[in-house]
Design an enzyme around this catalytic site. Structure first.
Site: not given
Ligand code: UD1
Length: 422
Positions: A23-24, A93, A117, A327
């Site tokens: 999915k991701n 998202r 979320d 995370v």
């Molecule tokens: C993706 C996955 C999710 C998985 C996560 C971590 C998809 C659709 N979702 O989510 O299933 O759990 O990776 O492996 O692929 N953050 C910030 N600022 C930003 C971006 C992120 O503070 O600009 C923080 C987020 O709040 C979170 C952490 O970084 O606490 C990790 O987020 P991120 O790795 O970006 O996860 P997603 O891409 O949202």
């Protein structure tokens, strides 16, 4: 009426299950198809709700998208719209991954902010600052993130945290920028490698995929590609935990075991026997698992998306477990549902301490996100009687044919509809 799952505890799961594409990954690959005029084809796509939702987003931008079983065809016209439809985007998202491709293709992107979320606040600051380093301006306007750039120019970018989504948006913008982008502290997840592989077959020049330093040499134009989506390591990991939690014996195919190295090692420490093959693995467990501590971390660390399964296993393990979530801040909301099932767990900030008990006790539980939902079903399989899992639309967003696969493995589970208001 909402769907529910009615799950009986006690079955020992056994058999073989094949996982589909991740999915991701598939959602990001569908967005990457925006980068080239023409028809891109994705195979091994999972039949989950998020794929038609992404189809709606791309169609709103002007693409024609056909889903035929596990094959998704995206026909991207020469001119696409830069504004992602609010109603389509706000439903999930991951749609934010169109931000990079739209900025690169149109010089502008407007994507509704998906908002909070159930697993925690998910800001876009790193996505925005990455695009800004490439020469775009970004701002938030009426609930949407807007990026604008006359031209994108390669740059040196260092992420504060290896964010999966920010890495993807920067990658998909930098591939069409002028000059070279160096991205440090990039995410290393297998889904990022998959995206780099598809972009490379579209004509992008990327080196370092799978490491924390990516070098992207911008090109003028990309061409459509045909690409097979990488297997879903989180679904595969869910089956691995299902085997370990039910004293079962499950062979999982369609997945490179190296993508699940740490979760399989943890299961080994908990007492499971693991065999790995080129394209799969087998997990066998006799008796009660031993308690093992966990810390969630970006890949190759233990995936946060398998944390609910780790909590489920710890709840019935012999001994006390400490799990640290690094995370997502609110992922432990899931623990409240585990308490309903009788688990002995105590949350303290981003740690949870779980004292294993012999058996969980059946009741009604509510899914709050995709992985929490799947974790509750696994826990229900270890409970004494019949558990009703509510809000299973979350599970349908990420687990193809979940009930059918579980039934084939010997579980007693059925999909029904909610009739009473609790
Ligand atoms: C993706 C996955 C999710 C998985 C996560 C971590 C998809 C659709 N979702 O989510 O299933 O759990 O990776 O492996 O692929 N953050 C910030 N600022 C930003 C971006 C992120 O503070 O600009 C923080 C987020 O709040 C979170 C952490 O970084 O606490 C990790 O987020 P991120 O790795 O970006 O996860 P997603 O891409 O949202």
């Amino acid at each position: 009426m909402k769907d529910i799952f009615i799950v009986s505890g006690g079955a020992r799961l056994h058999g073989t299950v094949k996982v589909a594409g991740a999915k991701n990954s598939v959602l990001k690959l569908m967005a990457a198809a925006l980068l080239a005029e023409g028809t891109s084809v994705l195979t091994n796509c999972p039949e989950i709700l998020d794929v038609p939702l992404m189809k709606k987003v791309l169609e709103g931008l002007g693409c024609t998208v056909t889903i035929d079983g596990d094959r998704v065809e995206i026909d991207t016209p020469a001119q696409i719209s830069s504004d992602a439809d609010f109603d389509a985007v706000r439903q999930f998202r991951a749609s934010v991954c169109v931000l990079g491709p739209l900025t690169a293709r149109c010089g502008r992107a407007k994507v509704a902010l998906p908002g909070g979320d159930a697993i925690g606040s998910r800001p876009l600051d790193m996505h925005q600052s990455g695009l800004e380093r490439l020469g775009a301006t970004t701002h938030i306007e009426h609930g949407a993130v807007v990026a604008q750039a006359d031209r994108l120019v390669g740059s040196h970018i260092k992420l504060d945290f290896p964010s999966v989504g920010a890495t993807e948006n920067i990658l998909t913008a930098a591939v069409l920028a002028e000059g070279t982008t160096f991205l440090d502290n990039a995410a290393r997840e297998p889904e990022i490698v998959d995206l780099c592989e598809m972009l490379t077959s579209m004509g992008a020049k990327i080196s370092g995929a799978g490491t924390s330093s990516l070098t992207i040499e911008g090109v003028k134009k990309l061409s459509p590609a045909t690409h097979e989506v990488v297997g879903d390591r989180i679904v595969a990991g869910t089956w691995a935990y299902a085997a370990a939690m039910t004293s079962g014996d499950i062979t999982v195919t369609g997945i490179a075991p190296r993508h699940l190295h740490l979760p399989l090692e943890k299961l080994k420490s908990a007492g499971a026997e693991i065999e790995t093959y080129e394209n799969g693995f087998r997990v066998r467990m006799e008796g009660r698992p031993a308690a093992v501590d966990y810390q969630t971390l970006p890949f190759p660390g233990f995936p946060t998306d398998l944390q609910p399964m780790a909590i489920g296993l710890s709840a019935i393990a012999d001994g006390t477990t400490m799990i640290t979530e690094n995370v997502f801040e609110s992922r432990f909301r899931f623990v409240d549902e585990m308490l309903r099932l009788g688990a002995d767990a105590q949350v303290d900030g981003h740690h949870v301490v779980i004292r294993g008990i012999e058996q969980l006790s059946s009741t009604h539980v509510w899914s709050s996100d995709i992985r929490a939902g799947a974790g509750l079903v696994l826990a229900a399989l270890c409970a004494d009687e019949v558990t009703t899992v509510h809000d299973v639309f979350h599970i349908d967003r990420g687990y193809p044919r979940f009930v059918e696969n579980l039934s084939a493995l010997g579980a007693t589970i059925e999909r029904s509809q909610e009739e009473t208001i609790y």
